[in-house]
Design a protein around this motif. Structure first.
Motif, short mmCIF file in Angstrom:
data_model
loop_
_atom_site.label_atom_id
_atom_site.label_comp_id
_atom_site.label_asym_id
_atom_site.label_seq_id
_atom_site.Cartn_x
_atom_site.Cartn_y
_atom_site.Cartn_z
N MET A 128 72.80 59.31 89.16
CA MET A 128 72.08 60.27 88.31
C MET A 128 71.07 59.58 87.39
N GLY A 129 70.36 58.62 87.97
CA GLY A 129 69.29 57.95 87.25
C GLY A 129 69.72 56.81 86.35
N GLU A 130 71.00 56.47 86.32
CA GLU A 130 71.50 55.39 85.47
C GLU A 130 71.87 54.18 86.31
N ASP A 131 71.38 53.00 85.90
CA ASP A 131 71.69 51.75 86.58
C ASP A 131 72.93 51.13 85.94
N LEU A 132 73.98 50.96 86.75
CA LEU A 132 75.28 50.52 86.26
C LEU A 132 75.86 49.45 87.19
N VAL A 133 76.94 48.84 86.76
CA VAL A 133 77.73 47.99 87.66
C VAL A 133 79.18 48.43 87.57
N VAL A 134 79.82 48.53 88.72
CA VAL A 134 81.26 48.77 88.77
C VAL A 134 81.92 47.44 89.11
N TYR A 135 83.05 47.15 88.47
CA TYR A 135 83.69 45.86 88.70
C TYR A 135 85.21 46.00 88.64
N ARG A 136 85.87 44.99 89.16
CA ARG A 136 87.33 44.86 89.07
C ARG A 136 87.61 43.48 88.51
N ASP A 137 88.17 43.43 87.29
CA ASP A 137 88.37 42.12 86.68
C ASP A 137 89.63 41.43 87.24
N LEU A 138 89.90 40.23 86.78
CA LEU A 138 90.98 39.43 87.36
C LEU A 138 92.36 40.03 87.11
N SER A 139 92.47 40.93 86.14
CA SER A 139 93.74 41.61 85.89
C SER A 139 93.91 42.85 86.75
N GLY A 140 92.86 43.22 87.50
CA GLY A 140 92.92 44.42 88.33
C GLY A 140 92.37 45.66 87.66
N THR A 141 91.83 45.53 86.46
CA THR A 141 91.26 46.67 85.74
C THR A 141 89.84 46.95 86.23
N TYR A 142 89.55 48.21 86.47
CA TYR A 142 88.21 48.62 86.89
C TYR A 142 87.37 49.01 85.68
N GLY A 143 86.08 48.73 85.78
CA GLY A 143 85.15 49.13 84.73
C GLY A 143 83.83 49.57 85.33
N LEU A 144 83.10 50.38 84.57
CA LEU A 144 81.77 50.83 84.97
C LEU A 144 80.90 50.78 83.73
N ILE A 145 79.96 49.84 83.69
CA ILE A 145 79.15 49.62 82.49
C ILE A 145 77.67 49.51 82.87
N ALA A 146 76.82 49.53 81.84
CA ALA A 146 75.38 49.38 82.06
C ALA A 146 75.08 48.07 82.78
N ARG A 147 74.06 48.11 83.62
CA ARG A 147 73.79 46.97 84.49
C ARG A 147 73.23 45.77 83.72
N HIS A 148 72.57 45.98 82.60
CA HIS A 148 71.88 44.88 81.93
C HIS A 148 72.57 44.50 80.63
N CYS A 149 72.70 43.20 80.44
CA CYS A 149 73.37 42.65 79.25
C CYS A 149 72.62 43.06 77.99
N ARG A 150 73.37 43.33 76.92
CA ARG A 150 72.76 43.74 75.66
C ARG A 150 72.12 42.56 74.91
N HIS A 151 72.31 41.34 75.39
CA HIS A 151 71.71 40.18 74.75
C HIS A 151 70.22 40.11 75.07
N ARG A 152 69.89 39.74 76.32
CA ARG A 152 68.48 39.67 76.72
C ARG A 152 68.26 40.26 78.12
N ALA A 153 69.07 41.26 78.43
CA ALA A 153 68.88 42.12 79.60
C ALA A 153 69.06 41.43 80.95
N ALA A 154 69.86 40.37 80.99
CA ALA A 154 70.16 39.76 82.30
C ALA A 154 70.93 40.76 83.16
N ASP A 155 70.84 40.58 84.46
CA ASP A 155 71.45 41.50 85.42
C ASP A 155 72.93 41.17 85.59
#
Length: 418
Positions: A47-74
């Motif tokens: 729906m027009g939002e660029d995101l990343v879905v991930y599974r961390d080493l503990s098995g937890t899923y997350g869905l967050i904005a694609r670009h870092c809040r520091h200097r917008a790295a991918d």
């Protein structure tokens, strides 16, 4: 026919648009769990939002904005930690709530962690169910993620198929309530594509459309049948708001943005009785090609590929101000009217159609299903081979082109064909 203004209302899906706000009230499949086992980070656009879905080493899923809040790295090139997703550029780390939980260099000079405490990124709830990763982008409290009955069926081989389709979600979803296209596109056109000129398929004689809690049911009577046929007594399900349910598989049309969508198919095939008990350890997922690389033309050999040709042929966003609806399009008119009612409901602060908020009502929710007996009781391999429809699935995955060889091999082993 719709006015250009009403067409824009139904097709624009960005944040703040009426349809975008409506669709954000529902859970949408955005990835497969097995994908994140191979690579724990997947970029997604919904729906027009660029995101990343991930599974961390503990098995937890997350869905967050694609670009870092520091200097917008991918962050699609980041890496997962025991908690959260770390940016590969300077190590800033975000958890599934969108909180910045690590700023390695800054923490040395800011022991009070003032910067870290005020940094948050966009984050949305995700859940894993039926081999899929589901996302909810709407306001809280979120509805329950539907627990459809097929997710609990035993002794079945399940696979998930994605296709990236360059058109608006609505022209794909309108296909879900259009029974007559089956006669012409999946039977007669297929016949012609194979080089034959006839005989053509039995024609449609009668159509019916009923609304129910979770969408619409379309019904049909064709030549050689009558109203005792399950296609009339039970019918097929246009699943609200952007799905289709045919008994043994679901299809969802997930909006990527105004001009693109992700087709998601969840397919169940019951193994023969000789192969029972069967327990699938992992649900494979794959992406179906839709363009022939040699000719540049759309692939037309499989059912959903044929659907895609019709969808994209209408343009990036179909111009409904120039259409001419007929008697076969009554379901499409009903669906559009319901969408406008839902838009009004959301604008008034009410729930749209089909949300489930009662946990007691969300246990193996049944949908109208012509083939429930087969999918829950099964049949022998001999019966499969003699069946006019199911025997075809032993030789090819008829819904999508391009099934990988390893998935085909897993399927054949599960079915006792190897």
């Amino acid at each position: 026919m719709l006015s250009a203004e009403k067409n824009r209302t139904l097709t624009r899906v960005g944040a703040g648009t009426p349809m975008g706000e409506l669709l954000r009230r529902y859970w949408h499949p955005v990835a497969a769990a097995s994908e994140l086992e191979k690579n724990p980070i997947k970029p997604v656009r919904i729906m027009g939002e660029d995101l990343v879905v991930y599974r961390d080493l503990s098995g937890t899923y997350g869905l967050i904005a694609r670009h870092c809040r520091h200097r917008a790295a991918d962050l699609a090139y980041g890496y997962v930690e025991n908690c959260g997703l770390r940016c590969h550029y300077h190590g800033w780390t975000y958890d599934e709530q969108g909180r910045c939980i690590a700023q390695p260099f800054e923490e040395k000079f800011d022991p009070q962690e003032r910067l870290k405490k005020r940094i948050r990124t966009v984050a949305y709830p995700v859940q894993a169910k039926a081999g899929l990763i589901w996302a909810y982008l709407g306001p809280q409290p979120a509805p329950l993620l539907p627990d459809w009955e097929p997710y609990s069926w035993k002794n079945g081989f399940v696979q998930i198929v994605f296709a990236e389709v360059p058109c608006n979600w609505l022209q794909a979803q309108e296909n879900s309530i259009d029974p007559v296209h089956f006669e012409w596109m999946h039977e007669n056109w297929k016949l012609r594509l194979e080089g034959s000129t006839g005989p053509y398929a039995p024609t449609h004689l009668k159509l019916g459309f009923d609304e129910f809690e979770h969408g619409f049911v379309y019904k049909r009577v064709r030549e050689g049948a009558d109203e005792a046929d399950p296609l009339w007594t039970t019918g097929r399900v246009c699943l609200w708001p952007n799905g289709f349910f045919l008994g043994e598989h679901f299809e969802w049309r997930v909006p990527v943005d105004d001009e693109n969508m992700l087709s998601v198919t969840w397919s169940f095939i019951r193994v023969p009785k000789e192969a029972e008990p069967y327990e699938q350890k992992r649900i494979p997922a794959w992406t179906s090609p839709i363009v022939d690389p040699h000719t540049g033309r759309w692939i037309t050999s499989h059912v959903i590929n044929q659907d895609i040709v019709a969808w994209v042929g209408q343009g990036k966003i179909a111009d409904r101000s120039n259409e001419n609806l007929g008697a076969s399009d009554r379901g499409i008119s009903l669906m559009r009217k319901r969408l406008f009612k839902d838009l009004d409901a959301v604008a008034a602060g009410k729930d749209p159609k089909g949300l489930i908020r009662d946990a007691k009502a969300n246990r193996r929710v049944e949908l109208p299903n012509i083939g429930r007996k087969l999918y829950t009781e099964g049949m022998t391999l001999e019966q499969y081979r003699a069946h006019p429809f199911w025997r075809n699935l032993l030789n090819d995955f008829r819904w999508h082109y391009g099934q990988p060889e390893e998935v085909r091999r897993e399927f054949r082993e599960a079915m006792g064909l190897e």
